[in-house]
Design a protein around this motif. Structure first.
Motif, PDB file in Angstrom:
ATOM      1  N   HIS A   1       0.877  -1.179   0.000  1.00  0.00           N
ATOM      2  CA  HIS A   1       0.000   0.000   0.000  1.00  0.00           C
ATOM      3  C   HIS A   1       0.916   1.231   0.000  1.00  0.00           C
ATOM      4  CE1 HIS A   1      -3.375  -2.676   1.202  1.00  0.00           C
ATOM      5  NE2 HIS A   1      -2.432  -3.286   1.888  1.00  0.00           N
TER       6      HIS A   1
ATOM      7  N   TRP B   1      -3.854  -7.898   9.698  1.00  0.00           N
ATOM      8  CA  TRP B   1      -3.500  -6.490   9.886  1.00  0.00           C
ATOM      9  C   TRP B   1      -4.579  -5.528   9.413  1.00  0.00           C
ATOM     10  CZ3 TRP B   1       0.228  -6.120  13.146  1.00  0.00           C
ATOM     11  CH2 TRP B   1       1.274  -7.047  13.154  1.00  0.00           C
ATOM     12  N   ASP B   2      -5.624  -6.010   8.750  1.00  0.00           N
ATOM     13  CA  ASP B   2      -6.639  -5.115   8.181  1.00  0.00           C
ATOM     14  C   ASP B   2      -7.235  -4.140   9.192  1.00  0.00           C
ATOM     15  OD1 ASP B   2      -6.171  -6.288   5.772  1.00  0.00           O
ATOM     16  OD2 ASP B   2      -8.023  -7.470   5.701  1.00  0.00           O
TER      17      ASP B   2
ATOM     18  N   ILE C   1      -4.664  -1.363   9.504  1.00  0.00           N
ATOM     19  CA  ILE C   1      -4.470  -0.632   8.254  1.00  0.00           C
ATOM     20  C   ILE C   1      -5.618   0.338   8.012  1.00  0.00           C
ATOM     21  CG2 ILE C   1      -4.343  -0.918   5.736  1.00  0.00           C
ATOM     22  CD1 ILE C   1      -2.820  -3.525   6.235  1.00  0.00           C
TER      23      ILE C   1
ATOM     24  N   TRP D   1      -4.646   3.534   9.363  1.00  0.00           N
ATOM     25  CA  TRP D   1      -3.384   4.087   8.847  1.00  0.00           C
ATOM     26  C   TRP D   1      -3.455   4.550   7.399  1.00  0.00           C
ATOM     27  CZ3 TRP D   1      -0.188  -0.560  11.057  1.00  0.00           C
ATOM     28  CH2 TRP D   1       0.050  -0.338  12.413  1.00  0.00           C
ATOM     29  N   LYS D   2      -4.610   4.455   6.782  1.00  0.00           N
ATOM     30  CA  LYS D   2      -4.709   4.818   5.371  1.00  0.00           C
ATOM     31  C   LYS D   2      -4.204   6.239   5.133  1.00  0.00           C
ATOM     32  CE  LYS D   2      -8.439   1.761   3.839  1.00  0.00           C
ATOM     33  NZ  LYS D   2      -9.844   1.686   3.370  1.00  0.00           N
TER      34      LYS D   2
ATOM     35  N   ILE E   1       2.610   0.841   3.509  1.00  0.00           N
ATOM     36  CA  ILE E   1       2.454  -0.393   4.283  1.00  0.00           C
ATOM     37  C   ILE E   1       2.750  -1.606   3.404  1.00  0.00           C
ATOM     38  CG2 ILE E   1       0.859  -1.830   5.621  1.00  0.00           C
ATOM     39  CD1 ILE E   1      -0.695   0.757   6.237  1.00  0.00           C
TER      40      ILE E   1
END
Length: 510
Positions: A16, A38-39, A42, A45-46, A51
């Motif tokens: 990502h 990890w979704d 994440i 953290w977008k 990533i």
């Protein structure tokens, strides 16, 4: 998605990428999971980080190998290959549980590229040998009932237990082969047997900013180890995540994501400070003290169920407290004992074959449901709330969710070891006499179970063979007095009626 060739299989990685100006996170998942774990992080953290995630060999969408197995070196080599193949230069590694241990090894292999470490629920310490019961239990469950295995894992690792967490764990296990799971368990057992504070030494040599996260509902020993090790790692920080057990990413992803983000931002803006010689000396002394104290730590990772059946009336204790109930009704004592003697887990079909071979399957399954409900009620009526989860069941299997000890099982293990031992006859004689003196089958036979009667007969046959072999060896070494003591202690295990009389006559005649 990126496919990276590695030996005879292909690593699955996901990148990502947002901007060269943003920090890059390299995420290492736990054993028997995959990068989808990890979704939840994440999501927070977008557009804040670049990533990179990937799947281990045999996990997720990484393909299986025809010739290789899961080993620590292979997992480290995979991570290093992903880092180099993607051309990553400055990364912050985040590892979960066993992935945290891998993160340390990967950082050591890529020293110039790693900026920091974030280690989530990393198992710094388990008393040597304490993983063996888990290995035996999980190895049985992966064959017997994957749903029950998922239930066990979720009770151990999450808080609170929810249907969505259960579905995630169950789906994760459904995507991993039995052999890969067994390899993972064997890897953990090997590390538990060989670990000698190795990872702390690795961390100290790296001199990296390190964040330690542990859930507030994690085992007490694990929390204490996180606190102790955070004091020993220069530049480290510790945060206890509220409302979470071991699986922090599932239990409280928002707080975990926030703490890791804050830690990485601060690491990027202010380089780590070197410690003074005085501080380093103090840490050395403290480290030595903690290492010495760890050698004395007892196993506190599991609740303990103790079953006594040879030393008097049938009795059960849970964490040292007596479990009272109607043990002699609805075969509660037999059901608990048969589970304990078979590693704590069995399929319903196995239990029926052992305890109700004379009934049809339909009738036996109905009886077994009643027996299980009664045994479950005994545990649920116990004042300690943790006892409510001792018995776990699915449509296919039954499991004891506890560290189990049983005097009969311990006696069987001692007898088997003695039978196979190559010690001198004199030493074996002393151990046999002790076993024979402590053997009491009266309290076993009252259960009147065909399964238990067969088990007891096999045990007595083993003791009979031990005695006969001992007598031959002791006579050969002219240890007549010791022969008499063995015969006196083991007269109930005669290989044939009149054996003791015949041997004594031989000794007297000689």
């Amino acid at each position: 998605m990126t496919a990276i060739p590695f030996d005879d299989y292909t690593l699955h990685a996901e990148v990502h990428f947002v901007s060269n100006q943003l920090p890059t996170l390299f995420l290492i998942h736990e054993l028997a999971e995959n990068c989808q774990m990890w979704d939840p992080l994440i999501t927070y953290w977008k557009n804040r980080f670049n990533i990179v995630t990937y799947d281990f060999f045999g996990h997720g969408r990484t393909t299986d190998s025809q010739v290789h197995r899961v080993t620590c070196n292979r997992l480290v080599d995979e991570a290093v290959t992903v880092i180099h193949s993607l051309g990553l230069e400055k990364i912050h590694i985040i590892g979960d549980d066993f992935g945290g241990l891998l993160a340390i090894l990967v950082a050591n292999a890529c020293r110039l590229k790693v900026q920091s470490l974030s280690l989530i629920s990393t198992p710094w310490f388990m008393p040597r040998g304490t993983f063996d019961p888990w290995y035996q239990l999980f190895s049985q469950l992966i064959h017997t009932d994957r749903r029950l295995l998922a239930s066990k894992i979720i009770l151990m690792s999450t808080y609170p237990v929810t249907p969505s967490k259960f579905r995630y764990i169950r789906n994760t296990f459904n995507r991993i082969t039995t052999q890969t799971f067994l390899d993972c368990m064997n890897l953990c057992r090997q590390m538990n047997e060989s670990r000698n504070y190795f990872f702390l030494n690795e961390l100290k040599s790296l001199h990296l900013p390190t964040l330690l996260l542990v859930g507030e509902y994690e085992y007490d020993l694990q929390i204490k180890m996180q606190i102790a090790f955070s004091m020993l790692i220069a530049g480290s920080r510790l945060y206890i995540v509220p409302g979470a057990a071991r699986h922090i990413v599932l239990d409280n992803p928002e707080v975990a994501a926030s703490m890791i983000q804050q830690f990485i931002r601060e690491t990027e803006s202010s380089p780590s400070k070197t410690q003074s010689p005085e501080h380093e000396e103090l840490l050395m002394d403290l480290r030595h003290m903690i290492q010495e104290s760890l050698k004395q730590v007892e196993d506190q990772y599991t609740h303990h169920l103790d079953i006594r059946v040879m030393s008097g009336p049938f009795s059960v204790t849970w964490n040292g407290t007596s479990v009272t109930g109607k043990w002699h009704q609805r075969h509660a004592d037999e059901l608990l004992l048969v589970l304990a003697m078979h590693g704590g887990t069995a399929s319903r079909r196995q239990i029926i074959r052992w305890l109700m071979p004379e009934f049809s399957e339909t009738r036996a399954r109905n009886y077994l449901r009643v027996w299980i409900a009664h045994l479950n009620k005994i545990f649920r009526d116990h004042p300690d709330p943790s006892a409510r989860h001792i018995l776990m069941t699915t449509r296919e299997a039954v499991m004891l969710n506890a560290q189990i000890s049983c005097d009969l099982l311990e006696f069987v293990h001692k007898s088997t070891r003695l039978h196979q031992s190559d010690q001198s006859a004199e030493r074996k004689a002393g151990q046999f006499i002790t076993l024979a003196i402590h053997y009491k089958n009266e309290s076993l036979l009252y259960l009147k179970s065909e399964w238990l009667s067969t088990y007891v007969s096999q045990l007595e046959q083993t003791l009979s063979e031990i005695m006969a072999g001992l007598v031959r060896d002791l006579i050969r070494h002219d240890e007549k007095q010791l022969v008499r003591e063995v015969l006196e202690a083991g007269k109930r295990f005669e290989p044939y009626e009149g054996y003791v009389r015949d041997v004594l006559s031989h000794l007297d005649g000689a």
